[in-house]
Motif scaffolding. Structure first.
Motif: not given
Length: 253
Positions: A89-108
């Motif tokens: 199970a997993g997913f990726g973020l299309v946005t760059a790190f600086e454009d993602s929210t901290a919550a999105e990066e934490t879930d990731h």
């Protein structure tokens, strides 16, 4: 001969669905884990029809404590042993790190590192008691190059799998990181990645990735990089500056 049981997370699509198909074909009973109950039930029904055997459905959201706890409890059940855990199970973020929210990066980070770690921990104790078992952590070639938080998370899976295979392999439990490149699945479409710049020769088919991964796991390898082309690319990436490796790895993001 009794069938052994494999538990696959993210089992309704992509590599998870292919793992389920190939394992069912090779006479494994299955525990299928995903969030979507209807897709799980449909997948299970098709596998029972095509290959027979027991196919258990375990709906769980692996971004929640309750979801992880339910799967961990199934892995720890001595009365219904799981011989193979596939952490897919997993997913990726299309946005760059600086454009993602901290919550999105934490879930990731949670779905790519914390959750597979918790499930490995739950599976290991009964496997070590039996003196047999296998764990496959679906990682990525991104884990070998500078590629944002996704590459960093996948690097954790590679490093830990190498350690765990050295530590637990002599006790009969083998742990492996499966590291494909670009694969024809729903993964990149779901994250909205730009795929136009990826050459055709870089794409792999799910059946090849899973077939080679299962074979390498059975051999007790700690890392599997499907296809000679990607094995060569990763070997070469260690010889070039980080700037060039990162540029190559930015395709499709």
């Amino acid at each position: 001969m009794a069938r052994s049981t494999a538990l696959v997370t993210g089992a309704t699509s992509g590599l998870g669905a292919e793992f389920a198909r190939q394992l069912a074909r090779s006479q494994h009973n299955l525990v299928l884990v995903a969030r979507d109950v209807s897709r799980l039930e449909a997948k299970a029904a098709r596998l029972r029809q095509d290959f027979g055997g027991d196919v258990e459905v375990l709906p769980a959201d692996l971004l929640t404590d309750d979801g992880v706890a339910s799967v961990a409890a199934r892995l720890a059940d001595r009365g219904r042993p799981v011989e193979l855990l596939v952490n897919n199970a997993g997913f990726g973020l299309v946005t760059a790190f600086e454009d993602s929210t901290a919550a999105e990066e934490t879930d990731h980070l949670r779905i790519l590192v914390r959750t597979p770690m918790q499930l490995m921990h739950a599976a290991l104790e009964p496997m070590l008691e039996r003196g047999s078992g296998r764990i496959i952590n679906v990682s990525s070639v991104a884990g070998f190059i500078p590629r944002g938080s996704y590459g960093a998370a996948k690097a954790w899976g590679i490093s830990f799998s190498r350690f765990a295979n050295l530590r637990y392999g002599p006790r009969g439990v083998h742990v492996m990181a499966l590291c494909p490149g670009f694969v024809h699945t729903e993964f990149h479409r779901r994250m909205g990645a730009n795929l136009g710049r990826i050459p055709k020769w870089m794409w792999l088919n799910p059946d090849q990735v899973v077939r080679e991964g299962l074979a390498d796991s059975a051999r007790g390898k700690s890392v599997s990089i499907p296809s000679r082309r990607y094995s060569t690319l990763i070997a070469l990436s260690r010889l070039v500056p980080d700037r060039l490796a990162a540029a190559a790895g930015s395709r499709g993001r």
